[in-house]
Design a protein around this motif. Structure first.
Motif, PDB file in Angstrom:
ATOM      1  N   VAL A  66      39.638  32.864  57.691  1.00 50.97           N
ATOM      2  CA  VAL A  66      38.162  32.781  57.796  1.00 50.97           C
ATOM      3  C   VAL A  66      37.672  31.332  57.907  1.00 50.97           C
ATOM      4  N   PHE A  67      38.531  30.379  57.547  1.00 51.04           N
ATOM      5  CA  PHE A  67      38.104  28.969  57.515  1.00 51.04           C
ATOM      6  C   PHE A  67      37.431  28.497  58.818  1.00 51.04           C
ATOM      7  N   PRO A  68      37.997  28.834  60.015  1.00 47.82           N
ATOM      8  CA  PRO A  68      37.344  28.366  61.249  1.00 47.82           C
ATOM      9  C   PRO A  68      35.896  28.843  61.372  1.00 47.82           C
ATOM     10  N   TYR A  69      35.584  30.017  60.807  1.00 47.48           N
ATOM     11  CA  TYR A  69      34.208  30.544  60.882  1.00 47.48           C
ATOM     12  C   TYR A  69      33.293  29.853  59.873  1.00 47.48           C
ATOM     13  N   MET A  70      33.871  29.407  58.752  1.00 51.95           N
ATOM     14  CA  MET A  70      33.045  28.837  57.677  1.00 51.95           C
ATOM     15  C   MET A  70      32.893  27.324  57.791  1.00 51.95           C
ATOM     16  N   LYS A  71      33.826  26.690  58.497  1.00 51.15           N
ATOM     17  CA  LYS A  71      33.909  25.225  58.509  1.00 51.15           C
ATOM     18  C   LYS A  71      32.583  24.563  58.912  1.00 51.15           C
ATOM     19  N   ASP A  72      31.909  25.124  59.919  1.00 55.43           N
ATOM     20  CA  ASP A  72      30.690  24.475  60.411  1.00 55.43           C
ATOM     21  C   ASP A  72      29.407  25.084  59.844  1.00 55.43           C
ATOM     22  N   ARG A  73      29.527  26.214  59.119  1.00 52.40           N
ATOM     23  CA  ARG A  73      28.301  26.908  58.680  1.00 52.40           C
ATOM     24  C   ARG A  73      28.247  27.103  57.172  1.00 52.40           C
ATOM     25  N   GLY A  74      29.354  26.716  56.481  1.00 50.90           N
ATOM     26  CA  GLY A  74      29.455  26.981  55.050  1.00 50.90           C
ATOM     27  C   GLY A  74      29.926  28.401  54.800  1.00 50.90           C
ATOM     28  N   GLY A  75      30.205  28.702  53.547  1.00 58.87           N
ATOM     29  CA  GLY A  75      30.681  30.051  53.233  1.00 58.87           C
ATOM     30  C   GLY A  75      30.931  30.229  51.751  1.00 58.87           C
ATOM     31  N   LYS A  76      31.190  31.468  51.383  1.00 60.67           N
ATOM     32  CA  LYS A  76      31.411  31.811  49.976  1.00 60.67           C
ATOM     33  C   LYS A  76      32.725  32.567  49.883  1.00 60.67           C
ATOM     34  N   ILE A  77      33.620  32.064  49.035  1.00 63.71           N
ATOM     35  CA  ILE A  77      34.894  32.749  48.819  1.00 63.71           C
ATOM     36  C   ILE A  77      34.989  33.122  47.341  1.00 63.71           C
ATOM     37  N   ILE A  78      35.321  34.391  47.100  1.00 60.85           N
ATOM     38  CA  ILE A  78      35.462  34.866  45.714  1.00 60.85           C
ATOM     39  C   ILE A  78      36.871  35.430  45.567  1.00 60.85           C
ATOM     40  N   ASN A  79      37.657  34.842  44.679  1.00 65.56           N
ATOM     41  CA  ASN A  79      39.023  35.300  44.455  1.00 65.56           C
ATOM     42  C   ASN A  79      39.120  36.046  43.131  1.00 65.56           C
ATOM     43  N   PHE A  80      40.203  36.813  42.973  1.00 64.50           N
ATOM     44  CA  PHE A  80      40.343  37.635  41.769  1.00 64.50           C
ATOM     45  C   PHE A  80      41.563  37.263  40.936  1.00 64.50           C
ATOM     46  N   ALA A  81      41.318  36.971  39.671  1.00 64.74           N
ATOM     47  CA  ALA A  81      42.398  36.726  38.721  1.00 64.74           C
ATOM     48  C   ALA A  81      42.247  37.720  37.567  1.00 64.74           C
ATOM     49  N   SER A  82      42.824  37.405  36.409  1.00 63.35           N
ATOM     50  CA  SER A  82      42.812  38.384  35.323  1.00 63.35           C
ATOM     51  C   SER A  82      42.856  37.707  33.964  1.00 63.35           C
ATOM     52  N   TYR A  83      42.188  38.340  32.985  1.00 57.04           N
ATOM     53  CA  TYR A  83      42.286  37.855  31.606  1.00 57.04           C
ATOM     54  C   TYR A  83      43.743  37.856  31.151  1.00 57.04           C
ATOM     55  N   MET A  84      44.569  38.751  31.760  1.00 53.11           N
ATOM     56  CA  MET A  84      45.981  38.825  31.343  1.00 53.11           C
ATOM     57  C   MET A  84      46.686  37.493  31.586  1.00 53.11           C
ATOM     58  N   GLY A  85      46.382  36.862  32.713  1.00 46.81           N
ATOM     59  CA  GLY A  85      46.949  35.542  33.006  1.00 46.81           C
ATOM     60  C   GLY A  85      46.332  34.466  32.134  1.00 46.81           C
ATOM     61  N   VAL A  86      45.012  34.559  31.926  1.00 50.50           N
ATOM     62  CA  VAL A  86      44.302  33.533  31.153  1.00 50.50           C
ATOM     63  C   VAL A  86      44.849  33.468  29.719  1.00 50.50           C
ATOM     64  N   VAL A  87      45.089  34.651  29.117  1.00 51.55           N
ATOM     65  CA  VAL A  87      45.588  34.646  27.730  1.00 51.55           C
ATOM     66  C   VAL A  87      47.113  34.672  27.671  1.00 51.55           C
ATOM     67  N   GLY A  88      47.782  34.944  28.821  1.00 53.94           N
ATOM     68  CA  GLY A  88      49.250  34.973  28.850  1.00 53.94           C
ATOM     69  C   GLY A  88      49.828  36.195  28.163  1.00 53.94           C
ATOM     70  N   LEU A  89      49.261  37.371  28.460  1.00 56.35           N
ATOM     71  CA  LEU A  89      49.724  38.608  27.821  1.00 56.35           C
ATOM     72  C   LEU A  89      51.230  38.800  28.030  1.00 56.35           C
ATOM     73  N   GLU A  90      51.933  39.204  26.978  1.00 55.92           N
ATOM     74  CA  GLU A  90      53.388  39.364  27.067  1.00 55.92           C
ATOM     75  C   GLU A  90      53.775  40.486  28.016  1.00 55.92           C
ATOM     76  N   GLY A  91      54.929  40.323  28.655  1.00 53.41           N
ATOM     77  CA  GLY A  91      55.512  41.401  29.445  1.00 53.41           C
ATOM     78  C   GLY A  91      55.011  41.476  30.873  1.00 53.41           C
ATOM     79  N   SER A  92      54.135  40.566  31.267  1.00 53.18           N
ATOM     80  CA  SER A  92      53.527  40.663  32.604  1.00 53.18           C
ATOM     81  C   SER A  92      53.636  39.329  33.326  1.00 53.18           C
ATOM     82  N   VAL A  93      54.782  38.678  33.210  1.00 53.90           N
ATOM     83  CA  VAL A  93      54.861  37.295  33.705  1.00 53.90           C
ATOM     84  C   VAL A  93      54.689  37.210  35.220  1.00 53.90           C
ATOM     85  N   ASP A  94      55.107  38.265  35.942  1.00 52.94           N
ATOM     86  CA  ASP A  94      54.952  38.265  37.404  1.00 52.94           C
ATOM     87  C   ASP A  94      53.470  38.262  37.777  1.00 52.94           C
ATOM     88  N   TYR A  95      52.753  39.240  37.224  1.00 48.46           N
ATOM     89  CA  TYR A  95      51.320  39.387  37.501  1.00 48.46           C
ATOM     90  C   TYR A  95      50.535  38.171  36.989  1.00 48.46           C
TER      91      TYR A  95
END
Ligand SMILES: NC(=O)c1ccc[n+]([C@@H]2O[C@H](COP(=O)([O-])OP(=O)(O)OC[C@H]3O[C@@H](n4cnc5c(N)ncnc54)[C@H](O)[C@@H]3O)[C@@H](O)[C@H]2O)c1
Length: 260
Positions: free
Chosen positions: A132-161
């Motif tokens: 999408v970058f070529p479309y946003m480069k000259d006009r601006g844009g909004k990108i929203i990505n998704f993460a998880s509280y599981m990564g933020v707190v480092g929940l056990e057993g889910s190291v891949d995710y």
């Protein structure tokens, strides 16, 4: 007039759950919505729901972990709607480690779980951002990505995710710095919402329901989120001009779940 009137948004993994909720919320604010989804049936169904609201939608079958498919998807989206204004990188394939406590310790984690998490997660996010970058480069844009509280707190057993989700946060901060000069903002949502994957997991592992319920009872706001009503409005905020001076941030949209 809606807050996203005339805007074009691509939402990955919008065939169900959080992505579907955001797609409906964006459509109600006037955006033209592209459902980029690996599952053809759900993609079509959500596009149908949006059209019934009187808004415009396009369903495109796409595996975000395959760069060729991503490029084709973005080209199709631009052909129908014109330049892309908003990208929501929500798609994520569930692996053993991401399923609720169906976990593996670091030392015996199957390598294919790691690869699955990263391919549909941070790599898919990177591929979609590049496309999408070529479309946003000259006009601006909004990108929203998704993460998880599981990564933020480092929940056990889910190291891949968890590792993949924290890589997405690192990617987002770098993209926010590199692309800020183009008026492209990049932010992250860590949601908590009741979605079909969570329900399917509960049905597949009924012995885990008590454990899941106990953890959910610790949420300070005492309820699980709704994809459209709780996550949707925050995504609308990050996609519209109200958030023009916000970038590189992670918003925890989880009723306070990450604090337990
Ligand atoms: N639901 C929660 O409480 C929660 C908590 C933390 C983080 N998240 C994150 O929020 C996002 C949405 O979660 P959800 O619960 O709605 O998930 P979900 O599994 O219910 O929906 C994900 C959607 O993405 C699609 N998808 C999967 N792999 C894909 C691929 N390679 N290409 C295109 N589409 C693909 C699926 O078919 C599905 O429609 C994910 O990034 C997830 O990791 C959710």
């Amino acid at each position: 007039m809606g807050r996203l009137e005339g805007k074009v948004a691509i939402i990955t993994g919008a065939g169900q759950g959080v992505g579907r909720g955001i797609a409906l919320a964006f459509a109600k604010e006037g955006a033209g919505v592209v459902i980029a989804e690996i599952n053809p049936e759900t993609a079509k169904a959500v596009a149908g729901e949006i059209k019934q609201l009187g808004a415009e939608a396009l369903a495109v079958v796409c595996d975000v972990g395959d760069e060729k498919q991503v490029k084709k998807m973005v080209t199709r989206a631009a052909k129908k709607f014109g330049p892309i204004d908003i990208l929501v990188n929500n798609a994520q394939r569930w692996t053993g480690g991401s399923a609720y406590h169906l976990s593996s310790p670091i030392e015996s984690l199957p390598e294919e779980w790691w690869d699955m998490a990263f391919q549909s997660g941070v790599k898919g996010t990177w591929y979609c951002c590049k496309a999408v970058f070529p479309y946003m480069k000259d006009r601006g844009g909004k990108i929203i990505n998704f993460a998880s509280y599981m990564g933020v707190v480092g929940l056990e057993g889910s190291v891949d995710y968890n590792s993949n989700k924290e890589a997405i946060r690192g990617f987002s901060r770098t993209a926010a710095r590199e692309w800020g000069k183009y008026k492209i903002s990049v932010n992250v949502i860590c949601p908590s919402a009741l979605t079909p994957s969570m329900i399917a997991y509960g049905m597949a592992f009924p012995d885990k329901i008590e454990e899941m319920t106990k953890e959910m009872e610790k949420i300070p706001l005492k309820r699980v989120g709704d994809p459209e009503k709780d996550i949707g409005p925050v995504a609308v905020f990050l996609a519209c001009s109200d958030s023009d001076f916000v970038t590189g941030q992670t918003l925890m949209v989880d009723g306070g779940l990450h604090m337990f």
